[in-house]
Design a protein around this motif. Structure first.
Motif, PDB file in Angstrom:
ATOM      1  N   CYS A 138       0.813  -1.222   0.000  1.00 22.29           N
ATOM      2  CA  CYS A 138       0.000   0.000   0.000  1.00 22.29           C
ATOM      3  C   CYS A 138       0.844   1.268   0.000  1.00 22.29           C
ATOM      4  CB  CYS A 138      -0.953   0.002   1.198  1.00 22.29           C
ATOM      5  SG  CYS A 138      -2.291  -1.199   1.047  1.00 22.29           S
ATOM      6  N   SER A 145      -0.392   5.678  -0.070  1.00 22.58           N
ATOM      7  CA  SER A 145      -1.515   5.089   0.654  1.00 22.58           C
ATOM      8  C   SER A 145      -2.719   6.030   0.613  1.00 22.58           C
ATOM      9  CB  SER A 145      -1.084   4.832   2.099  1.00 22.58           C
ATOM     10  OG  SER A 145      -2.079   4.165   2.792  1.00 22.58           O
ATOM     11  N   ASP A 149      -6.952   2.549   1.259  1.00 21.82           N
ATOM     12  CA  ASP A 149      -5.864   1.653   1.657  1.00 21.82           C
ATOM     13  C   ASP A 149      -5.775   1.590   3.179  1.00 21.82           C
ATOM     14  OD1 ASP A 149      -4.952   0.944  -0.895  1.00 21.82           O
ATOM     15  OD2 ASP A 149      -3.605   2.672  -0.999  1.00 21.82           O
TER      16      ASP A 149
END
Length: 163
Positions: A138, A145, A149
């Motif tokens: 991620c 991210s 996520d």
């Protein structure tokens, strides 16, 4: 080369990796050895609000799996050895790989199994290692991210009994 992520122990004090499945049944061992790959694939797959991932994310996930070789946990090192010893491609044929509901159920099953059968330190190391695979995916590449996520990672951490 593997770079440490928060929560990953150093390689100091490592012991030899037992290559056997440490007394787990075939079904139990398959659960433990399949889970890191399933987490990698699910973390790399786009979903609602989750951006598509590139090669860098997949490589980061593979690097995180390989980083398990340096954990101070016989269980984690044995699982990594078993993953690298496989050549059957079974994981690539499993349609459940990207289904988050199935993945979270598998994580909860692994936690229950580890509570019953594993040394508490090995169980904690395994759960942290599996979560680190998703975190690296991620966080990899240009995408970074997203809020989705973070929700995925929170759900995964909850299923792994880390939150």
């Amino acid at each position: 080369m593997s770079h440490p992520v928060a929560g990953e122990p150093s390689a100091a004090g490592r012991r030899a990796v037992p290559l056997a499945n440490a007394g787990y049944s075939t079904t139990e061992w398959d659960l433990l050895t399949d889970l890191p790959g399933r987490v990698l694939v699910a973390a790399a797959s786009p979903g609602p609000g989750r951006p598509p991932r590139g090669v860098a994310a997949g490589l980061a996930g593979l690097d995180a799996v390989a980083a398990g070789r340096a954990f101070d946990s016989d269980l984690v090192r044995a699982v990594v050895a078993a993953i690298y010893a496989r050549h059957d491609g079974a994981a690539a044929r499993d349609e459940r790989l990207t289904d988050v509901v199935d993945l979270l159920a598998a994580c909860r099953a692994a936690v229950r199994l580890l509570r019953r059968r594993a040394d508490p330190a090995d169980a904690a190391a395994y759960r942290q290692w599996v979560e680190s695979v998703a975190a690296r995916v991620c966080q990899a590449g240009d995408v970074g991210s997203s809020p989705a996520d973070r929700r995925f990672l929170d759900r995964l951490g909850g299923a792994l009994d880390l939150r």
